[in-house]
Design a protein around this motif. Structure first.
Motif, PDB file in Angstrom:
ATOM      1  N   GLU A   1     -14.831 -35.186  -3.358  1.00  0.00           N
ATOM      2  CA  GLU A   1     -16.184 -35.477  -3.825  1.00  0.00           C
ATOM      3  C   GLU A   1     -17.296 -34.860  -2.980  1.00  0.00           C
ATOM      4  OE1 GLU A   1     -17.434 -36.473  -6.509  1.00  0.00           O
ATOM      5  OE2 GLU A   1     -15.836 -37.546  -7.524  1.00  0.00           O
TER       6      GLU A   1
ATOM      7  N   TYR B   1     -18.880 -45.839 -12.011  1.00  0.00           N
ATOM      8  CA  TYR B   1     -18.023 -45.195 -13.003  1.00  0.00           C
ATOM      9  C   TYR B   1     -17.332 -46.276 -13.805  1.00  0.00           C
ATOM     10  CZ  TYR B   1     -18.701 -40.388 -11.544  1.00  0.00           C
ATOM     11  OH  TYR B   1     -19.230 -39.156 -11.291  1.00  0.00           O
TER      12      TYR B   1
ATOM     13  N   GLU C   1     -12.768 -32.807 -11.638  1.00  0.00           N
ATOM     14  CA  GLU C   1     -12.995 -34.050 -12.379  1.00  0.00           C
ATOM     15  C   GLU C   1     -11.823 -34.338 -13.323  1.00  0.00           C
ATOM     16  OE1 GLU C   1     -15.070 -35.661 -11.006  1.00  0.00           O
ATOM     17  OE2 GLU C   1     -16.892 -34.551 -10.527  1.00  0.00           O
TER      18      GLU C   1
ATOM     19  N   GLU D   1     -14.434 -39.972 -15.513  1.00  0.00           N
ATOM     20  CA  GLU D   1     -14.141 -38.657 -14.939  1.00  0.00           C
ATOM     21  C   GLU D   1     -13.975 -37.627 -16.047  1.00  0.00           C
ATOM     22  OE1 GLU D   1     -14.192 -38.156 -11.741  1.00  0.00           O
ATOM     23  OE2 GLU D   1     -13.912 -40.161 -10.878  1.00  0.00           O
TER      24      GLU D   1
ATOM     25  N   HIS E   1      -9.356 -35.878 -11.173  1.00  0.00           N
ATOM     26  CA  HIS E   1      -9.700 -37.271 -10.852  1.00  0.00           C
ATOM     27  C   HIS E   1      -9.300 -38.195 -11.993  1.00  0.00           C
ATOM     28  CE1 HIS E   1     -13.069 -35.898  -7.888  1.00  0.00           C
ATOM     29  NE2 HIS E   1     -11.881 -35.424  -7.600  1.00  0.00           N
TER      30      HIS E   1
HETATM   31 FE   LIG Z   1     -14.850 -37.345  -9.852  1.00  0.00          FE
END
Ligand SMILES: [Fe+2]
Ligand SMILES: [Fe+2]
Lengths: 94, 325
Positions: free
Chosen positions: B169, B2, B86, B56, B89
């Protein structure tokens, strides 16, 4: 004037009988919205029964450099702990 | 991952302070926002956590694309919950980055004008429902491998954000696997769609870990600071080893003829993704880069009046309260 929503620190009581614990922060225009947002962000899976929201700039914090003066004095005070005292077995639970 | 190819910043701090800082990290202590930290540590973390947060947020787009077209109400509710996670997050991570002295709006603006990146994976399109399964299973599955070790990262707020993220997750990966399994075990047409999704997303998923960094200077510094916990190749291998048996379980063909069990290494060999494609996507030339940034820019602009209105309302209420006192 800066147009960014202020930062709030969020505290959640996980279960009845427990104290509130810091879980994180979020931005919101006011306290009411902070609590609504906290519900969506921090309690999506039954993590809480109560929410506190405190505007971050209202929190007073000790500084890392004060660690010595603040916490060292208690290091020498071992008699504050129950294990400092020898209690004979015959006396029973205490 | 990410956060891909995060360049670590050189540090020009006092060597004595640097050594003491490194000693704290080596001893497993967490660094908290108000503690002294090298300029390079702070800058690298802002870049890394910011990129992670942006991923995210932008990562909601390819899945949000299918919420209204989910095949059942249950799948729709599940996907909605996943996409909502998300957003959370992104928020945990933005808050962690903010403790380093950058504001939320600054971070957002850097994403919107292209100064900050997000993961290459989200520049690929989601063409049909099978992709919802493949994304949850493969993309979130790959992200988990990176995020689990980051729970032990040296920066306290980042570590705590990762702990929260990781708790959520495995729901993401499992719902994806469950969705694609339903199709792999369904009609021949459904199975074909599942296969096609795996074929298309396999290499982009491998790219998420970034190019081989075995001898990169940046990753050496980041690993010493414990803001990068494993090499890209280590994590990629782990992903291949865990995913190949799952593909076989589903009864699907392996998406890469180069995948072969290597008895000696106790791991699967696999083919490298096309790194030229990866660099091209990073540069902005992936299939969806323009769409993704346009969608984020539109959301930011369209939301402006709401942000301003709520703030004006809050200020008015506060002023009235003061006047009444
Ligand atoms: Fe995530
Ligand atoms: Fe996820």
């Amino acid at each position: 004037m800066k147009n960014e929503w202020p930062l709030w620190e969020i505290f959640i009581r996980g279960q009845h009988g427990m104290s509130h614990r810091h879980v994180g922060s979020l931005h919101a225009p006011d306290a009411e919205m902070a609590i609504k947002n906290a519900r969506d962000v921090y309690t999506r899976r039954n993590e809480g029964v109560s929410i506190w929201a405190v505007e971050a700039n209202h929190i007073a914090a000790s500084s890392p450099s004060d660690k010595g003066p603040l916490y060292e004095p208690s290091e020498s005070k071992v008699y504050r702990h129950p294990t400092f005292f020898d209690i004979p077995d015959e006396v029973g639970a205490m | 991952m990410y956060a891909q190819m995060v360049k670590s910043e050189a540090t020009t701090d006092d060597p004595e302070k640097l050594a003491a800082f490194q000693a704290r990290i080596d001893a497993g202590e967490k660094i908290e926002p108000k503690d002294w930290m090298p300029v390079g540590y702070r800058k690298t973390l802002i870049r890394q956590i910011g990129q992670h947060a942006h991923s995210e947020i932008v990562g909601q787009l390819p899945e949000g694309n299918w919420i209204t077209r989910a095949p059942t109400l249950e799948r729709k509710a599940i996907l909605l919950a996943k996409v909502q996670d998300e957003a959370g997050h992104g928020l945990y991570l933005y808050c962690a980055a903010e403790t380093l002295g950058v504001s939320r709006d600054e971070l957002t603006e850097m994403l919107l004008d292209g100064r900050m990146k997000y993961s290459s994976i989200f520049n690929y399109p989601t063409l049909n429902w099978a992709d919802m399964g493949a994304v949850g299973w493969l993309v979130d599955g790959a992200a988990i491998l990176n995020q689990v070790p980051l729970q032990r990262t040296s920066f306290g707020p980042y570590s705590r954000a990762m702990i929260r993220v990781c708790k959520e997750e495995s729901f993401h990966a499992r719902q994806g696997f469950d969705a694609i399994r339903k199709m792999a075990e369904g009609t021949p047409a459904q199975k074909k769609m599942a296969q096609d999704a795996v074929n298309r997303l396999w290499f982009p998923a491998l790219m998420m870990f970034g190019p081989s960094d075995a001898d990169s200077v940046h990753s050496t510094q980041s690993m010493a600071w414990k803001i990068k916990m494993n090499t890209n190749d280590e994590l990629r291998q782990k992903f291949v080893d865990q995913t190949v048996p799952q593909i076989e379980f589903l009864g699907l063909d392996l998406p890469d003829p180069g995948i072969k069990w290597n008895e000696e290494r106790g791991s699967y060999d696999y083919s490298d993704p096309d790194w030229a494609e990866f660099f091209d996507v990073i540069k902005g030339n992936g299939p969806c880069n323009v769409d993704r940034l346009a969608a984020r820019n539109k959301a930011w602009k369209d939301g402006q009046w709401v942000r301003d209105g709520l703030l004006a309302h809050a200020r008015k209420k506060a002023a009235r309260k003061v006047a009444a006192e």
